[in-house]
Design a protein around this motif. Sequence first.
Motif, mmCIF file in Angstrom:
data_model
loop_
_atom_site.group_PDB
_atom_site.id
_atom_site.type_symbol
_atom_site.label_atom_id
_atom_site.label_comp_id
_atom_site.label_asym_id
_atom_site.label_seq_id
_atom_site.Cartn_x
_atom_site.Cartn_y
_atom_site.Cartn_z
ATOM 1 N N ILE A 1 0.787 -1.310 0.034
ATOM 2 C CA ILE A 1 -0.033 0.097 -0.020
ATOM 3 C C ILE A 1 1.034 1.322 -0.011
ATOM 4 O O ILE A 1 0.452 2.390 -0.665
ATOM 5 N N GLU A 2 2.163 1.130 0.722
ATOM 6 C CA GLU A 2 2.943 2.249 0.476
ATOM 7 C C GLU A 2 3.208 2.794 -0.669
ATOM 8 O O GLU A 2 3.305 3.730 -1.023
ATOM 9 N N ARG A 3 3.525 1.825 -1.660
ATOM 10 C CA ARG A 3 4.090 2.052 -3.022
ATOM 11 C C ARG A 3 2.620 2.801 -3.873
ATOM 12 O O ARG A 3 2.927 3.543 -4.634
ATOM 13 N N ILE A 4 1.378 2.421 -3.557
ATOM 14 C CA ILE A 4 0.437 2.752 -4.296
ATOM 15 C C ILE A 4 0.239 4.338 -3.809
ATOM 16 O O ILE A 4 0.183 5.124 -4.549
ATOM 17 N N GLY A 5 0.338 4.777 -2.594
ATOM 18 C CA GLY A 5 0.353 6.031 -1.939
ATOM 19 C C GLY A 5 1.412 6.832 -2.652
ATOM 20 O O GLY A 5 1.203 7.964 -2.802
ATOM 21 N N GLU A 6 2.668 6.345 -2.807
ATOM 22 C CA GLU A 6 3.849 6.882 -3.428
ATOM 23 C C GLU A 6 3.488 7.268 -5.075
ATOM 24 O O GLU A 6 3.835 8.148 -5.397
ATOM 25 N N PHE A 7 2.851 6.173 -5.678
ATOM 26 C CA PHE A 7 2.541 6.502 -6.914
ATOM 27 C C PHE A 7 1.671 7.796 -7.174
ATOM 28 O O PHE A 7 1.896 8.760 -7.848
ATOM 29 N N PHE A 8 0.529 7.798 -6.295
ATOM 30 C CA PHE A 8 -0.461 8.768 -6.413
ATOM 31 C C PHE A 8 0.239 10.233 -5.984
ATOM 32 O O PHE A 8 -0.016 11.125 -6.589
ATOM 33 N N ARG A 9 1.014 10.279 -5.090
ATOM 34 C CA ARG A 9 1.891 11.342 -4.663
ATOM 35 C C ARG A 9 2.746 12.003 -5.924
ATOM 36 O O ARG A 9 2.540 13.284 -6.191
ATOM 37 N N LYS A 10 3.296 11.074 -6.627
ATOM 38 C CA LYS A 10 4.105 11.405 -7.836
ATOM 39 C C LYS A 10 3.330 11.874 -8.815
ATOM 40 O O LYS A 10 3.668 12.864 -9.462
ATOM 41 N N GLN A 11 2.205 11.158 -9.163
ATOM 42 C CA GLN A 11 1.267 11.243 -10.077
ATOM 43 C C GLN A 11 0.521 12.800 -9.936
ATOM 44 O O GLN A 11 0.597 13.547 -10.669
ATOM 45 N N THR A 12 0.144 12.990 -8.926
ATOM 46 C CA THR A 12 -0.444 14.304 -8.397
ATOM 47 C C THR A 12 0.663 15.564 -8.570
ATOM 48 O O THR A 12 0.387 16.549 -9.310
ATOM 49 N N TYR A 13 1.988 15.292 -8.069
ATOM 50 C CA TYR A 13 3.181 16.432 -8.312
ATOM 51 C C TYR A 13 3.179 16.685 -9.747
ATOM 52 O O TYR A 13 3.240 17.654 -10.264
ATOM 53 N N ALA A 14 3.338 15.662 -10.580
ATOM 54 C CA ALA A 14 3.586 15.583 -12.056
ATOM 55 C C ALA A 14 2.480 16.405 -12.784
ATOM 56 O O ALA A 14 2.651 17.102 -13.454
ATOM 57 N N LEU A 15 1.162 16.017 -12.504
ATOM 58 C CA LEU A 15 0.125 16.717 -13.147
ATOM 59 C C LEU A 15 0.017 18.196 -12.661
ATOM 60 O O LEU A 15 -0.339 19.110 -13.574
ATOM 61 N N LYS A 16 0.409 18.386 -11.396
ATOM 62 C CA LYS A 16 0.239 19.938 -11.002
ATOM 63 C C LYS A 16 1.260 20.765 -11.717
ATOM 64 O O LYS A 16 1.107 21.822 -11.996
#
Length: 91
Positions: A1-16
């Motif tokens: 679950i930690e990697r899923i959270g990391e993916f979403f954090r990086k995805q959000t950063y890149a999109l922003k």
Amino acid sequence: IERIGEFFRKQTYALKHQFQTVPTIHYVEGSFSVTPIDSCHPGFGRNDITHRSCAGCCVVCSPGTYSPDSAGSCRLCARHRAAGYGAKSCP
């Protein structure tokens, strides 16, 4: 679950930072699952007795067996015996 959270954090950063928009992302607990993929290089296979739950544990095929593709297991030679270890086909 930690990697899923990391993916979403990086995805959000890149999109922003690249598109100036961040979509709303909702994670539903238990909605993701992991499926092991049993594959090995030709000439290698998985030992179902010692590595039953290890998808990436590939060992070299023994003499008398072969693995022509990435199926994940060594097959017995029907007629001719493979001469050595790591055979990709039977002669």
